[in-house]
Design a protein around this motif. Structure first.
Motif, PDB file in Angstrom:
ATOM      1  N   LYS A  72     -36.491 -24.032 -73.729  1.00 27.66           N
ATOM      2  CA  LYS A  72     -36.547 -24.918 -72.554  1.00 27.66           C
ATOM      3  C   LYS A  72     -37.900 -24.801 -71.853  1.00 27.66           C
ATOM      4  O   LYS A  72     -38.520 -25.788 -71.488  1.00 27.66           O
ATOM      5  CB  LYS A  72     -35.447 -24.545 -71.546  1.00 27.66           C
ATOM      6  N   GLU A  73     -38.341 -23.560 -71.675  1.00 28.75           N
ATOM      7  CA  GLU A  73     -39.628 -23.311 -71.004  1.00 28.75           C
ATOM      8  C   GLU A  73     -40.782 -23.918 -71.794  1.00 28.75           C
ATOM      9  O   GLU A  73     -41.690 -24.516 -71.234  1.00 28.75           O
ATOM     10  CB  GLU A  73     -39.858 -21.801 -70.873  1.00 28.75           C
ATOM     11  N   LEU A  74     -40.745 -23.735 -73.112  1.00 25.63           N
ATOM     12  CA  LEU A  74     -41.837 -24.241 -73.946  1.00 25.63           C
ATOM     13  C   LEU A  74     -41.857 -25.772 -73.941  1.00 25.63           C
ATOM     14  O   LEU A  74     -42.922 -26.384 -73.990  1.00 25.63           O
ATOM     15  CB  LEU A  74     -41.723 -23.704 -75.379  1.00 25.63           C
ATOM     16  N   ARG A  75     -40.684 -26.361 -73.876  1.00 30.06           N
ATOM     17  CA  ARG A  75     -40.637 -27.828 -73.770  1.00 30.06           C
ATOM     18  C   ARG A  75     -41.272 -28.270 -72.456  1.00 30.06           C
ATOM     19  O   ARG A  75     -41.978 -29.270 -72.413  1.00 30.06           O
ATOM     20  CB  ARG A  75     -39.200 -28.329 -73.842  1.00 30.06           C
ATOM     21  N   GLY A  76     -41.033 -27.517 -71.429  1.00 26.67           N
ATOM     22  CA  GLY A  76     -41.653 -27.809 -70.137  1.00 26.67           C
ATOM     23  C   GLY A  76     -43.167 -27.741 -70.192  1.00 26.67           C
ATOM     24  O   GLY A  76     -43.864 -28.362 -69.387  1.00 26.67           O
ATOM     25  N   LEU A  77     -43.680 -26.989 -71.144  1.00 24.48           N
ATOM     26  CA  LEU A  77     -45.136 -26.889 -71.298  1.00 24.48           C
ATOM     27  C   LEU A  77     -45.668 -27.937 -72.284  1.00 24.48           C
ATOM     28  O   LEU A  77     -46.842 -27.945 -72.616  1.00 24.48           O
ATOM     29  CB  LEU A  77     -45.517 -25.486 -71.782  1.00 24.48           C
ATOM     30  N   GLY A  78     -44.776 -28.775 -72.802  1.00 29.06           N
ATOM     31  CA  GLY A  78     -45.253 -29.904 -73.615  1.00 29.06           C
ATOM     32  C   GLY A  78     -44.930 -29.825 -75.099  1.00 29.06           C
ATOM     33  O   GLY A  78     -45.291 -30.728 -75.851  1.00 29.06           O
ATOM     34  N   LEU A  79     -44.257 -28.767 -75.534  1.00 20.95           N
ATOM     35  CA  LEU A  79     -43.917 -28.703 -76.964  1.00 20.95           C
ATOM     36  C   LEU A  79     -42.693 -29.559 -77.258  1.00 20.95           C
ATOM     37  O   LEU A  79     -41.719 -29.536 -76.499  1.00 20.95           O
ATOM     38  CB  LEU A  79     -43.675 -27.261 -77.387  1.00 20.95           C
TER      39      LEU A  79
ATOM     40  N   SER B 220     -31.327 -16.186 -75.045  1.00 18.81           N
ATOM     41  CA  SER B 220     -32.757 -15.982 -74.737  1.00 18.81           C
ATOM     42  C   SER B 220     -33.591 -17.048 -75.447  1.00 18.81           C
ATOM     43  O   SER B 220     -34.558 -17.578 -74.882  1.00 18.81           O
ATOM     44  CB  SER B 220     -33.250 -14.617 -75.219  1.00 18.81           C
ATOM     45  N   SER B 221     -33.234 -17.344 -76.695  1.00 15.82           N
ATOM     46  CA  SER B 221     -33.996 -18.338 -77.453  1.00 15.82           C
ATOM     47  C   SER B 221     -33.940 -19.700 -76.764  1.00 15.82           C
ATOM     48  O   SER B 221     -34.963 -20.371 -76.619  1.00 15.82           O
ATOM     49  CB  SER B 221     -33.439 -18.481 -78.871  1.00 15.82           C
TER      50      SER B 221
ATOM     51  N   ILE C 290     -48.610 -17.353 -72.058  1.00 15.97           N
ATOM     52  CA  ILE C 290     -48.834 -18.741 -72.494  1.00 15.97           C
ATOM     53  C   ILE C 290     -48.757 -19.673 -71.285  1.00 15.97           C
ATOM     54  O   ILE C 290     -49.600 -20.544 -71.089  1.00 15.97           O
ATOM     55  CB  ILE C 290     -47.808 -19.150 -73.584  1.00 15.97           C
ATOM     56  N   ARG C 291     -47.753 -19.439 -70.443  1.00 11.93           N
ATOM     57  CA  ARG C 291     -47.584 -20.287 -69.261  1.00 11.93           C
ATOM     58  C   ARG C 291     -48.816 -20.204 -68.357  1.00 11.93           C
ATOM     59  O   ARG C 291     -49.338 -21.212 -67.900  1.00 11.93           O
ATOM     60  CB  ARG C 291     -46.330 -19.844 -68.498  1.00 11.93           C
TER      61      ARG C 291
END
Ligand SMILES: [Fe+2]
Length: 229
Positions: A28-35, A22-23, A204-205
């Protein structure tokens, strides 16, 4: 934002993500948002999440293995979110602390009562050479009628960390109102997701993809990048 300095992405040791897969999915998702980088901060709260530097580092290595297994190259490290409760001073005095780079320390309080000895604990933190970052000041309801306490905490040397979702009203209308006020007065130094689970990720997304996050926060001089990237 660049680097997320507050999250519960390290699996299985607090009320955050339950397992390494899950982590990894959420990272991966957060990286997609720019982190680009994650300094994870599991709770250290004796009565509820009795973590130690050892439990945190060993869970971090589980996460790191899963990241490697998935071929995901992303800087993930660990500090903690310290509850200013009864056991905190013993840890501080024993040097049993897992700080951020350059000895920054993320601290939190219970949501309903200011801890006794708060100012003395902040003083002790600084005496040991640490730099306190107060997590989500907008979420402490006991300050809502005492905004002068925010000034006092700044005076004492606390940096303030905004939760990304606070200005959306996710936590409460009042937390939203206070966060907008603290943003206006430039009281915040840092921002973090404080991500615990999928619901946070969805919100957040939504906040980012709608453009609202950029509209509200992109001009603000957060120091995440300068201090921690
Ligand atoms: Fe947190």
């Amino acid at each position: 934002m660049g680097v997320d300095i507050h999250s519960h992405l390290i699996p299985g040791i607090d009320d955050g993500l339950p397992d390494a897969s899950s982590s990894v999915r959420i990272i991966k998702e957060l990286r997609g948002l720019g982190l680009e980088k994650f300094i994870c901060t599991p709770h250290i709260y004796d009565e509820i999440h009795p973590n130690t530097p050892k439990t945190i580092l060993s869970a971090l290595s589980v996460l790191q293995k899963e990241l490697d297994h998935e071929g995901l190259s992303v800087p993930v490290s660990a500090s903690a979110e310290y509850m200013l409760g009864s056991g905190f001073r013993d840890k501080l005095n024993a040097g049993d602390i897992i700080p951020f780079p350059n000895k920054y320390l993320l601290i939190e309080m219970p949501y309903n009562t200011e801890p006794m000895q708060l100012e003395a604990m902040i003083f002790d933190i600084e005496l040991k050479g640490y730099l306190p970052i107060l997590a989500h000041p907008e979420r402490y309801s006991f300050y809502y009628d005492h905004p002068e306490r925010y000034d006092k905490l700044k005076e004492l040397g606390c940096l303030f960390q905004l939760n990304l979702l606070s200005p959306t009203g996710y936590y409460s209308p009042k937390a939203k109102q206070i966060s907008v006020k603290l943003l206006k007065s430039k009281a915040y130094d840092l921002i973090g997701t404080d991500l615990h689970h999928d619901r946070h990720l969805f919100r957040i997304r939504e906040f980012v993809k709608s453009g609202q996050a950029a509209e509200l926060l992109s001009a603000y001089p957060f120091k995440n990048h300068d201090l921690f990237l």
